[in-house]
Design a protein around this motif. Sequence first.
Motif, short mmCIF file in Angstrom:
data_model
loop_
_atom_site.label_atom_id
_atom_site.label_comp_id
_atom_site.label_asym_id
_atom_site.label_seq_id
_atom_site.Cartn_x
_atom_site.Cartn_y
_atom_site.Cartn_z
N ASP A 68 10.25 24.12 -29.51
CA ASP A 68 11.64 24.29 -29.90
C ASP A 68 12.08 25.69 -29.47
N THR A 99 11.00 20.41 -25.07
CA THR A 99 11.88 20.77 -26.18
C THR A 99 13.04 19.78 -26.25
N ASP A 100 13.86 19.96 -27.25
CA ASP A 100 15.04 19.10 -27.41
C ASP A 100 16.04 19.24 -26.26
#
Length: 85
Positions: A84, A25-26
């Motif tokens: 996400d 994920t980010d």
Amino acid sequence: MNRSYLPAEWHKQSLIQLTWPHKDTDWAYMLDEVNDCFLKIAYEILKRQNLLIVAPDPDSIRDRIDNHGADIQKLVTSKINTNDT
């Protein structure tokens, strides 16, 4: 006809969902820090409400929450690949 229902934020709810951060994920660049933050959020939610955690590896998260002494009877997990939070 399919009817959607979007209740107001004060409407009675059955649980809260957290989609857990992971290396894909980010949050990857600060994953340790954000995991600690999500654990604190989870502990606070479980004091008041049922919690659904969605993650690629929910068992490891359940173990971390259980080790902290939170009420895991109110915890539901679902193994789902995510990208996400």
